[in-house]
Design an enzyme around this catalytic site. Structure first.
Site, mmCIF file in Angstrom:
data_model
loop_
_atom_site.group_PDB
_atom_site.id
_atom_site.type_symbol
_atom_site.label_atom_id
_atom_site.label_comp_id
_atom_site.label_asym_id
_atom_site.label_seq_id
_atom_site.Cartn_x
_atom_site.Cartn_y
_atom_site.Cartn_z
ATOM 1 N N HIS A 1 -49.005 -7.664 -4.453
ATOM 2 C CA HIS A 1 -48.510 -6.597 -3.370
ATOM 3 C C HIS A 1 -47.417 -7.249 -2.604
ATOM 4 C CE1 HIS A 1 -48.967 -2.290 -1.817
ATOM 5 N NE2 HIS A 1 -47.682 -2.835 -1.592
ATOM 6 N N ILE B 1 -35.364 2.544 -2.741
ATOM 7 C CA ILE B 1 -35.712 1.499 -3.383
ATOM 8 C C ILE B 1 -35.017 1.512 -4.920
ATOM 9 C CG2 ILE B 1 -37.445 0.053 -4.780
ATOM 10 C CD1 ILE B 1 -39.171 0.268 -2.276
ATOM 11 N N ASP C 1 -35.691 11.790 -11.147
ATOM 12 C CA ASP C 1 -36.179 12.059 -9.795
ATOM 13 C C ASP C 1 -36.729 13.621 -9.760
ATOM 14 O OD1 ASP C 1 -36.121 10.264 -6.704
ATOM 15 O OD2 ASP C 1 -36.691 12.352 -7.050
ATOM 16 N N ASP D 1 -47.078 -5.210 -9.390
ATOM 17 C CA ASP D 1 -47.268 -5.637 -8.180
ATOM 18 C C ASP D 1 -48.385 -5.012 -7.358
ATOM 19 O OD1 ASP D 1 -46.230 -7.402 -5.852
ATOM 20 O OD2 ASP D 1 -45.250 -5.578 -5.149
ATOM 21 N N GLU E 1 -57.062 -2.767 -4.596
ATOM 22 C CA GLU E 1 -56.548 -4.095 -4.037
ATOM 23 C C GLU E 1 -57.541 -4.824 -3.129
ATOM 24 O OE1 GLU E 1 -52.339 -3.439 -2.762
ATOM 25 O OE2 GLU E 1 -51.703 -2.972 -4.559
ATOM 26 N N GLY F 1 -43.892 -7.197 -3.077
ATOM 27 C CA GLY F 1 -42.562 -6.704 -3.350
ATOM 28 C C GLY F 1 -41.830 -6.708 -2.039
HETATM 29 N N1 LIG Z 1 -44.319 -3.158 -3.704
HETATM 30 C C1 LIG Z 1 -44.451 -3.227 -2.372
HETATM 31 O O1 LIG Z 1 -44.634 -4.333 -1.619
HETATM 32 C C2 LIG Z 1 -43.477 -1.973 -1.702
HETATM 33 C C3 LIG Z 1 -42.879 -2.128 -0.663
HETATM 34 C C4 LIG Z 1 -42.225 -0.864 -0.127
HETATM 35 C C5 LIG Z 1 -42.422 0.201 -0.735
HETATM 36 N N2 LIG Z 1 -43.371 0.307 -1.940
HETATM 37 C C6 LIG Z 1 -43.187 1.704 -2.497
HETATM 38 O O2 LIG Z 1 -42.066 1.886 -3.452
HETATM 39 C C7 LIG Z 1 -42.145 3.364 -3.619
HETATM 40 C C8 LIG Z 1 -40.643 3.920 -3.411
HETATM 41 O O3 LIG Z 1 -40.390 3.387 -2.037
HETATM 42 P P1 LIG Z 1 -39.117 4.155 -1.457
HETATM 43 O O4 LIG Z 1 -38.963 3.722 -0.025
HETATM 44 O O5 LIG Z 1 -37.933 4.109 -2.379
HETATM 45 O O6 LIG Z 1 -39.452 5.745 -1.265
HETATM 46 P P2 LIG Z 1 -38.471 7.281 -1.216
HETATM 47 O O7 LIG Z 1 -39.517 7.888 -0.485
HETATM 48 O O8 LIG Z 1 -37.448 6.928 -0.629
HETATM 49 O O9 LIG Z 1 -38.421 7.422 -2.745
HETATM 50 C C9 LIG Z 1 -39.384 7.840 -3.624
HETATM 51 C C10 LIG Z 1 -38.505 8.790 -4.619
HETATM 52 O O10 LIG Z 1 -39.448 9.023 -5.678
HETATM 53 C C11 LIG Z 1 -39.360 10.630 -6.041
HETATM 54 N N3 LIG Z 1 -40.477 11.052 -6.760
HETATM 55 C C12 LIG Z 1 -41.539 11.173 -6.095
HETATM 56 N N4 LIG Z 1 -42.711 11.583 -7.183
HETATM 57 C C13 LIG Z 1 -41.739 11.584 -8.463
HETATM 58 C C14 LIG Z 1 -42.390 11.713 -9.912
HETATM 59 N N5 LIG Z 1 -43.582 12.207 -10.048
HETATM 60 N N6 LIG Z 1 -41.052 11.617 -10.597
HETATM 61 C C15 LIG Z 1 -40.013 11.350 -10.262
HETATM 62 N N7 LIG Z 1 -39.456 10.975 -8.827
HETATM 63 C C16 LIG Z 1 -40.474 11.096 -8.094
HETATM 64 C C17 LIG Z 1 -39.042 11.210 -4.694
HETATM 65 O O11 LIG Z 1 -38.242 12.291 -4.748
HETATM 66 C C18 LIG Z 1 -38.099 10.110 -3.963
HETATM 67 O O12 LIG Z 1 -36.734 10.210 -4.383
HETATM 68 C C19 LIG Z 1 -43.305 3.917 -2.693
HETATM 69 O O13 LIG Z 1 -44.244 4.361 -3.378
HETATM 70 C C20 LIG Z 1 -43.659 2.770 -1.766
HETATM 71 O O14 LIG Z 1 -44.606 2.759 -1.097
HETATM 72 C C21 LIG Z 1 -43.721 -0.862 -2.242
#
Ligand SMILES: NC(=O)c1ccc[n+]([C@@H]2O[C@H](COP(=O)([O-])OP(=O)(O)OC[C@H]3O[C@@H](n4cnc5c(N)ncnc54)[C@H](O)[C@@H]3O)[C@@H](O)[C@H]2O)c1
Length: 408
Positions: free
Chosen positions: A290, A160, A179, A262, A267, A292
């Site tokens: 939630h 994302i 990251d 979000d 929740e 997103g």
């Molecule tokens: N709001 C929504 O409806 C919705 C929908 C989909 C995903 N999400 C959430 O969005 C988030 C990101 O999803 P994604 O698919 O990109 O995940 P992803 O695993 O592809 O990316 C997460 C990134 O965060 C990095 N990371 C982890 N801890 C960290 C920290 N403390 N500091 C800096 N970097 C850190 C990881 O190295 C990774 O690159 C997840 O938490 C997921 O659950 C929310």
């Protein structure tokens, strides 16, 4: 005598109103599909799984160890969502049931909401909208900005965060990211060595970290205090990563100009339930339930993605992106029969398999083997008539969990 191609037709049960594209794709491949538009309790689930090989669900149906123990026909579960907490993965593996989900399908939807919120907050749209709805005309440019040229700091540059980086640059924003893993910077995005470096240099901070336990409370008083005055804050990742009381203090004091949230630590369970939060009633703060990743496009893509994984597993035994099995997805030599063995990860299994095949006078055209934790997965493509005794012997090996025979 050769092993029958398919002893009985494959049956699928799709619950919780999974997108209809999934049923269409499965039916096209000859699977008999039954659809239910609600979640099932364990008792009803067990009854309905009798004679069913494929289960598709979302987050409301619990696939417990008990359910799995009473569903001997089940071969594969598709979670038509991101999370798989509703499935006992260890038990699924022990029973030889593969599990797939859709980890990518809604990422674009999240990114688009983040972009919309960055623009809305930067233009103070909710403040103008509130005033208009209460009958007040307050035309002013004060505190409203273009996003072009403003600095966006992305925390978590995964699926994302990195897409947001590309869209934000297309809007003329200057993007930096932090990251904990080594991620490739896209476009002109600048990598920050520390979170503090990012916070000191961002007009907008957007969190996109994953839900690992270590991220609990990672963004609190200290991090908000380190943000530049007048900055905006977004969290569309996980609720428990942010201290909402601290965020409220920084909005109340005027240190931060706004926020969009979000995801929340607690929740409500169901639509229509009451919602409590420290963040209610604040100006220039957008709260969403939630959603997103909740778009019709994402649902359709989830339906297509997971159904394709289920079909790949049923037809070819491929486990690419499986949540619980070792990943193996070899192309198939024409005219071969594929033998798929899921087994406990013990030394010598491959030797046992090959002794059996040699004893059955079978020519191995291709063999791919992978292990992951307690289990191993062997895909063997053989040519020549496959005697049922060979398959029976493989099923009888002490380390065997499941054997599937997939005709060419
Ligand atoms: N709001 C929504 O409806 C919705 C929908 C989909 C995903 N999400 C959430 O969005 C988030 C990101 O999803 P994604 O698919 O990109 O995940 P992803 O695993 O592809 O990316 C997460 C990134 O965060 C990095 N990371 C982890 N801890 C960290 C920290 N403390 N500091 C800096 N970097 C850190 C990881 O190295 C990774 O690159 C997840 O938490 C997921 O659950 C929310």
């Amino acid at each position: 005598m050769t092993v029958p191609v398919s002893p009985r037709p494959v049956r699928a049960l799709l619950v919780e109103g999974v997108h209809p594209i999934a049923a269409d794709l499965l039916a096209t491949c000859g699977v008999a599909v039954e659809q239910v538009d609600r979640a099932l309790d364990p008792g009803e689930l067990v009854r309905r799984l009798h004679g069913v090989q494929v289960l598709g669900l979302r987050s409301g149906t619990q696939v417990t160890a008990d359910v799995l123990a009473q569903a001997p026909d089940l071969q594969v579960v598709g979670a038509f969502c991101i999370g798989t907490n509703q499935i006992d993965l260890q038990a699924a593996t022990a029973h030889g049931v593969a599990v797939f989900n859709a980890p990518f399908s809604n990422t674009r939807s999240v990114v688009e909401l983040a972009v919309a919120e960055i623009i809305a907050l930067t233009r103070r749209l909710t403040v103008h909208d509130d005033a208009m709805h209460t009958g007040i005309w307050r035309k002013s440019a004060k505190g409203s900005h273009e996003v072009r040229g403003r600095r966006l700091g992305i925390v978590g540059y995964g699926k994302i965060g990195s897409q947001l980086s590309v869209l934000a640059e297309a809007l003329g924003m200057r993007v930096s990211f932090f990251d904990t893993a080594d991620r490739l910077a896209l476009g002109n995005a600048r990598r920050c060595a520390t979170l503090d470096e990012l916070l000191a240099d961002s007009d907008v901070v957007s969190l996109h970290v994953d839900g690992r336990p270590g991220n609990s409370g990672m963004f609190g008083e200290e991090q908000f205090a380190a943000m530049v005055p007048g900055a905006l804050f977004l969290n569309l990742s996980r609720g428990f990563v942010v201290d909402h009381a601290a965020l409220r203090r920084h909005i109340d004091s005027g240190h931060l100009a706004g926020a969009a949230v979000d995801v929340f630590p607690d929740e409500p369970a169901a639509a229509g339930d009451p919602f409590e939060s420290d963040l209610r009633g604040l100006p220039n703060v957008i709260l969403t339930p939630h959603v997103g990743g909740s778009t019709e496009e994402a649902q359709q893509d989830i339906g297509r993605f997971v159904a394709t994984k289920l079909i790949g597993y049923l037809q070819h035994g491929t486990t690419g992106l499986s949540v619980n099995l070792p990943e193996v997805q070899p192309a198939r030599p024409a005219g071969t029969v594929r033998l798929v063995l899921l087994h406990r990860n013990q030394p010598g299994t491959l030797a046992h398999v090959n002794e059996l095949l040699a004893g059955g006078d079978l020519n191995v055209e291709q063999q791919v083997f992978a292990t992951s934790g307690p289990v191993g997965y062997v895909v063997t493509d053989v040519r020549g008539p496959l005697a049922p005794a060979v398959v029976d012997r493989m099923r009888g090996m002490p380390e065997t969990i499941r054997v599937h025979v997939l005709p060419g």
